[in-house]
Design a protein around this motif. Sequence first.
Motif, PDB file in Angstrom:
ATOM      1  N   VAL A  61       9.552  71.308  23.996  1.00  0.00           N
ATOM      2  CA  VAL A  61      10.300  72.254  23.169  1.00  0.00           C
ATOM      3  C   VAL A  61      11.234  73.100  24.019  1.00  0.00           C
ATOM      4  O   VAL A  61      12.427  73.263  23.707  1.00  0.00           O
ATOM      5  N   LEU A  62      10.714  73.663  25.105  1.00  0.00           N
ATOM      6  CA  LEU A  62      11.531  74.520  25.965  1.00  0.00           C
ATOM      7  C   LEU A  62      12.654  73.742  26.637  1.00  0.00           C
ATOM      8  O   LEU A  62      13.785  74.231  26.733  1.00  0.00           O
ATOM      9  N   ALA A  63      12.349  72.539  27.111  1.00  0.00           N
ATOM     10  CA  ALA A  63      13.362  71.727  27.786  1.00  0.00           C
ATOM     11  C   ALA A  63      14.516  71.420  26.837  1.00  0.00           C
ATOM     12  O   ALA A  63      15.694  71.535  27.208  1.00  0.00           O
ATOM     13  N   ARG A  64      14.183  71.016  25.612  1.00  0.00           N
ATOM     14  CA  ARG A  64      15.228  70.643  24.652  1.00  0.00           C
ATOM     15  C   ARG A  64      16.016  71.860  24.170  1.00  0.00           C
ATOM     16  O   ARG A  64      17.245  71.829  24.091  1.00  0.00           O
ATOM     17  N   LYS A  65      15.320  72.941  23.851  1.00  0.00           N
ATOM     18  CA  LYS A  65      15.992  74.113  23.283  1.00  0.00           C
ATOM     19  C   LYS A  65      16.879  74.816  24.294  1.00  0.00           C
ATOM     20  O   LYS A  65      17.986  75.268  23.958  1.00  0.00           O
ATOM     21  N   TYR A  66      16.408  74.916  25.546  1.00  0.00           N
ATOM     22  CA  TYR A  66      17.138  75.697  26.548  1.00  0.00           C
ATOM     23  C   TYR A  66      17.800  74.838  27.613  1.00  0.00           C
ATOM     24  O   TYR A  66      18.342  75.368  28.585  1.00  0.00           O
ATOM     25  N   LYS A  67      17.761  73.503  27.419  1.00  0.00           N
ATOM     26  CA  LYS A  67      18.384  72.560  28.372  1.00  0.00           C
ATOM     27  C   LYS A  67      17.857  72.787  29.793  1.00  0.00           C
ATOM     28  O   LYS A  67      18.617  72.896  30.758  1.00  0.00           O
ATOM     29  N   LEU A  68      16.537  72.837  29.926  1.00  0.00           N
ATOM     30  CA  LEU A  68      15.910  73.137  31.214  1.00  0.00           C
ATOM     31  C   LEU A  68      15.499  71.864  31.938  1.00  0.00           C
ATOM     32  O   LEU A  68      14.854  70.988  31.345  1.00  0.00           O
ATOM     33  N   PRO A  69      15.816  71.738  33.212  1.00  0.00           N
ATOM     34  CA  PRO A  69      15.314  70.609  33.998  1.00  0.00           C
ATOM     35  C   PRO A  69      13.789  70.685  34.107  1.00  0.00           C
ATOM     36  O   PRO A  69      13.219  71.775  34.228  1.00  0.00           O
ATOM     37  N   VAL A  70      13.145  69.529  34.076  1.00  0.00           N
ATOM     38  CA  VAL A  70      11.688  69.450  34.200  1.00  0.00           C
ATOM     39  C   VAL A  70      11.364  68.570  35.401  1.00  0.00           C
ATOM     40  O   VAL A  70      11.915  67.476  35.555  1.00  0.00           O
ATOM     41  N   TYR A  71      10.453  69.043  36.249  1.00  0.00           N
ATOM     42  CA  TYR A  71      10.097  68.350  37.484  1.00  0.00           C
ATOM     43  C   TYR A  71       8.622  67.957  37.444  1.00  0.00           C
ATOM     44  O   TYR A  71       7.746  68.801  37.218  1.00  0.00           O
ATOM     45  N   ALA A  72       8.356  66.679  37.676  1.00  0.00           N
ATOM     46  CA  ALA A  72       6.984  66.172  37.735  1.00  0.00           C
ATOM     47  C   ALA A  72       6.978  64.909  38.571  1.00  0.00           C
ATOM     48  O   ALA A  72       8.027  64.272  38.759  1.00  0.00           O
ATOM     49  N   ASN A  73       5.792  64.529  39.064  1.00  0.00           N
ATOM     50  CA  ASN A  73       5.747  63.275  39.812  1.00  0.00           C
ATOM     51  C   ASN A  73       5.729  62.082  38.851  1.00  0.00           C
ATOM     52  O   ASN A  73       5.516  62.235  37.644  1.00  0.00           O
ATOM     53  N   GLU A  74       5.960  60.904  39.383  1.00  0.00           N
ATOM     54  CA  GLU A  74       6.145  59.717  38.543  1.00  0.00           C
ATOM     55  C   GLU A  74       4.932  59.424  37.665  1.00  0.00           C
ATOM     56  O   GLU A  74       5.066  59.118  36.470  1.00  0.00           O
ATOM     57  N   LYS A  75       3.725  59.530  38.216  1.00  0.00           N
ATOM     58  CA  LYS A  75       2.524  59.240  37.428  1.00  0.00           C
ATOM     59  C   LYS A  75       2.329  60.256  36.312  1.00  0.00           C
ATOM     60  O   LYS A  75       1.879  59.914  35.211  1.00  0.00           O
ATOM     61  N   THR A  76       2.684  61.491  36.585  1.00  0.00           N
ATOM     62  CA  THR A  76       2.565  62.516  35.545  1.00  0.00           C
ATOM     63  C   THR A  76       3.589  62.286  34.443  1.00  0.00           C
ATOM     64  O   THR A  76       3.275  62.445  33.257  1.00  0.00           O
ATOM     65  N   TRP A  77       4.809  61.910  34.807  1.00  0.00           N
ATOM     66  CA  TRP A  77       5.803  61.577  33.783  1.00  0.00           C
ATOM     67  C   TRP A  77       5.283  60.482  32.865  1.00  0.00           C
ATOM     68  O   TRP A  77       5.395  60.563  31.642  1.00  0.00           O
ATOM     69  N   LYS A  78       4.702  59.443  33.447  1.00  0.00           N
ATOM     70  CA  LYS A  78       4.178  58.347  32.631  1.00  0.00           C
ATOM     71  C   LYS A  78       3.040  58.820  31.739  1.00  0.00           C
ATOM     72  O   LYS A  78       2.945  58.438  30.566  1.00  0.00           O
ATOM     73  N   ALA A  79       2.173  59.669  32.280  1.00  0.00           N
ATOM     74  CA  ALA A  79       1.039  60.177  31.502  1.00  0.00           C
ATOM     75  C   ALA A  79       1.490  61.120  30.386  1.00  0.00           C
ATOM     76  O   ALA A  79       0.820  61.227  29.349  1.00  0.00           O
ATOM     77  N   MET A  80       2.619  61.803  30.577  1.00  0.00           N
ATOM     78  CA  MET A  80       3.137  62.718  29.552  1.00  0.00           C
ATOM     79  C   MET A  80       3.884  61.997  28.449  1.00  0.00           C
ATOM     80  O   MET A  80       4.180  62.587  27.409  1.00  0.00           O
ATOM     81  N   ASP A  81       4.207  60.730  28.658  1.00  0.00           N
ATOM     82  CA  ASP A  81       4.980  59.972  27.680  1.00  0.00           C
ATOM     83  C   ASP A  81       4.274  59.998  26.325  1.00  0.00           C
ATOM     84  O   ASP A  81       3.116  59.624  26.214  1.00  0.00           O
ATOM     85  N   GLY A  82       4.980  60.451  25.318  1.00  0.00           N
ATOM     86  CA  GLY A  82       4.397  60.539  23.992  1.00  0.00           C
ATOM     87  C   GLY A  82       3.694  61.854  23.714  1.00  0.00           C
ATOM     88  O   GLY A  82       3.290  62.108  22.566  1.00  0.00           O
ATOM     89  N   LEU A  83       3.536  62.702  24.727  1.00  0.00           N
ATOM     90  CA  LEU A  83       2.834  63.974  24.550  1.00  0.00           C
ATOM     91  C   LEU A  83       3.776  65.169  24.456  1.00  0.00           C
ATOM     92  O   LEU A  83       3.386  66.214  23.935  1.00  0.00           O
ATOM     93  N   VAL A  84       5.000  65.030  24.949  1.00  0.00           N
ATOM     94  CA  VAL A  84       5.928  66.166  24.973  1.00  0.00           C
ATOM     95  C   VAL A  84       7.198  65.897  24.176  1.00  0.00           C
ATOM     96  O   VAL A  84       8.127  66.707  24.188  1.00  0.00           O
ATOM     97  N   GLY A  85       7.240  64.771  23.473  1.00  0.00           N
ATOM     98  CA  GLY A  85       8.448  64.429  22.757  1.00  0.00           C
ATOM     99  C   GLY A  85       9.523  63.924  23.704  1.00  0.00           C
ATOM    100  O   GLY A  85       9.323  63.844  24.912  1.00  0.00           O
ATOM    101  N   ALA A  86      10.656  63.608  23.153  1.00  0.00           N
ATOM    102  CA  ALA A  86      11.751  63.062  23.953  1.00  0.00           C
ATOM    103  C   ALA A  86      12.439  64.166  24.745  1.00  0.00           C
ATOM    104  O   ALA A  86      12.872  65.173  24.179  1.00  0.00           O
ATOM    105  N   ILE A  87      12.506  63.983  26.039  1.00  0.00           N
ATOM    106  CA  ILE A  87      13.259  64.887  26.904  1.00  0.00           C
ATOM    107  C   ILE A  87      14.467  64.116  27.422  1.00  0.00           C
ATOM    108  O   ILE A  87      14.320  63.014  27.956  1.00  0.00           O
TER     109      ILE A  87
END
Length: 264
Positions: free
Chosen positions: A69-95
């Motif tokens: 929500v915050l990333a989309r609304k405020y156009k904020l960059p999000v930083y995470a490692n590759e495995k965490t990005w994969k694990a977040m897939d489907g949990l945070v919506g489309a970024i």
Amino acid sequence: MSLHFSVLASGSTGNAIYVATEEHSLLIDAGLSGKKMQELFTRIDKKIEDLSGILVTHEHSDHIKGIGVLARKYKLPVYANEKTWKAMDGLVGAIPTDLKFNFETERVKTFGDLDVESFGVSHDAAEPMFYAFHQGDKKLVVITDTGYVSDRMKGIISNANAYVFESNHDVQMLQMGHYPWSIKRRILSDVGHVSNEDAALAMADVMGDQTKRIYLAHLSQDNNMKDLARMSVEQTLATRGIITGEQVELYDTDPKSPTALAFV
């Protein structure tokens, strides 16, 4: 030097920490709703839209609930490692792709006058990591959600000016509580959470001459209490010759209220 921070919320219901310098401001996790995050920022007189980005520690819901929500609304960059990005897939919506950045474990990323060092912890997530923030000779460490603090971790986080340090549970409260044994075993395991006493022993090992503040974080609402955590940590530190209120100050954190902005 201008490194400062606020623990916006800390606990099993949601976690978020604000860290900033004169040039940049970062949010570590956003485990609460967008509306609640806005309220917390208002209470420290800061604006979400001024953030330089969001740093993710791991994919558990109490750390990522509001990130999309915050990333989309405020156009904020999000930083995470590759495995965490994969694990977040489907949990945070489309970024949007242009807001997604890799920040791998055991790396340093520089945001102007602020260096951010990532380090791995032991938790039941894809690749959990936390952060040490460096500005000049000032150092702030955030470390929660780990089953133990290894010698490797201690080497990275040693002699910080301030710590946001997990003090999750009282072992006796957890053992006598209503949780199913499977959950108790998970919390007590090497990929769970550190107890008050184990946290204090780790604190004693990493504290140095620079260390002035420790914030007790990620307290379990069912298996801990602020007064109990503080007493346990104080008593355990005392056995190692460290007197709170003299060598170091302890501070509480809260699942619903931010700590006052503090300079490192």
